[in-house]
Design an enzyme around this catalytic site. Sequence first.
Site: not given
Ligand SMILES: Cc1cc2nc3c(=O)[nH]c(=O)nc-3n(C[C@H](O)[C@H](O)[C@H](O)COP(=O)(O)O)c2cc1C
Length: 395
Positions: A115, A136, A138, A164, A262, A286, A318-320
């Site tokens: 990230s 990734q 931003y 993203t 993404k 996300h 998402g949700g795995i």
């Molecule tokens: C605590 C946390 C921080 C995250 N930070 C980022 C991030 O910095 N950049 C990003 O593209 N997605 C971020 N995400 C989203 C994850 O990359 C991913 O899309 C998401 O966790 C998938 O869902 P899951 O947690 O149910 O597997 C974050 C998710 C969580 C839980």
Amino acid sequence: MTLSRRVASPRVVCIEDLRPLARRRLPTAVFNYLDGGAEGEVTLRENCRAFEDLCFRPRHAVSFPACDLRTRILGFDLSVPFLLAPVGYSRLMNPAGEVAAARAAGLAGTAYILSTISGHRLEDVKAATSGPVFYQLYLMGGRPAAEDVIQRAKAAGFSALVVTIDTPLAGMRERDYRNGMKELISGGLWEKLPFLSQVLKRPGWLINFLQDGGLRPLPNVRVPGKGPMPLVDINAALASAAITWADLRWIRELWRGPLVVKGVLTGDDARRAVDEGAAAISVSNHGGRQLDCVSASVRALPEVVAAVKGQVEVWMDGGIRRGTDVVKAICLGARAVLCGRAYAYGLAAAGEAGVSRAIEILRADLERTLHLLGCPSLTKLDRSYVNVPASWQVT
Ligand SMILES: Cc1cc2nc3c(=O)[nH]c(=O)nc-3n(C[C@H](O)[C@H](O)[C@H](O)COP(=O)(O)O)c2cc1C
């Protein structure tokens, strides 16, 4: 107790068992930052629940000695069809944070996505792993900071850029407000005071945090002339970092390597991403942390798969939480999935050993699921192995 014993069986037999261990280690604000979603958390819940709408259609009375779990993404062979998603502030969950997660991914033969909101230098993360690493992006800090980090990622050997697109500003994560996440990260002592007791209740975490040097700036977000961006409230940092399709074109010119988009949830955005030169798309909301009440990722997957017509790789996240979730996503056309919380709970519970345990659980799940399904290889999975609700069919 050693860290690996903390997450060993029979204490931990599935991903959901890692969650209470993470809760026990982290201050309330940090655990809820990891665990929570946006607003009413409808999408957060639905991401997991929607997998229940898909039922398997197994082929019985077949036998094979081993299952082939390998997949190929962006030209890299992975030993499992899941990679580790970008998770911001991982260093708050464990001091080794992103370095530990990347190392565990490499040891397991899979990839890690770092990230932008990382506590470790991207060069150190790359050096820690034998597997592929993707960055990734931003646009925090604007285009000058992005130019700087893109050049660094290229020089360090990152293999793809993951852009993203679902974060024009941060979602309303109500738990963060209630628990003082902003005050703890960026406030002065006076603002922190009402929230300090939760930190004192987690002495193990606090000692590690202080030994690690406390709150550190973001080493990969360097605005030229200003140095690393201080660790700030994520909301403020992201509000001026919206990415548009025009930025994507500019980013592609600078990067020139594989680009992953993404945060796609519709066929229209998927086609647009293909037109803009994406090599892969991740169907993602996300993890339910941005716009609430959008589709569960797996529910949006068939529309995106149909829209891109095989022109680019489709990933989803998402949700795995189980191997069955991974198999279902692949049956619907995903090449691979990203795991977020599944490994981050492990990281919070026991550092690198916890991430490795999460990966091990998912790998064993996958192997068992393929055997029970009567399918010897991931490459053979298709829609004939699942019943898909009629309302999910794309016309
Ligand atoms: C605590 C946390 C921080 C995250 N930070 C980022 C991030 O910095 N950049 C990003 O593209 N997605 C971020 N995400 C989203 C994850 O990359 C991913 O899309 C998401 O966790 C998938 O869902 P899951 O947690 O149910 O597997 C974050 C998710 C969580 C839980």
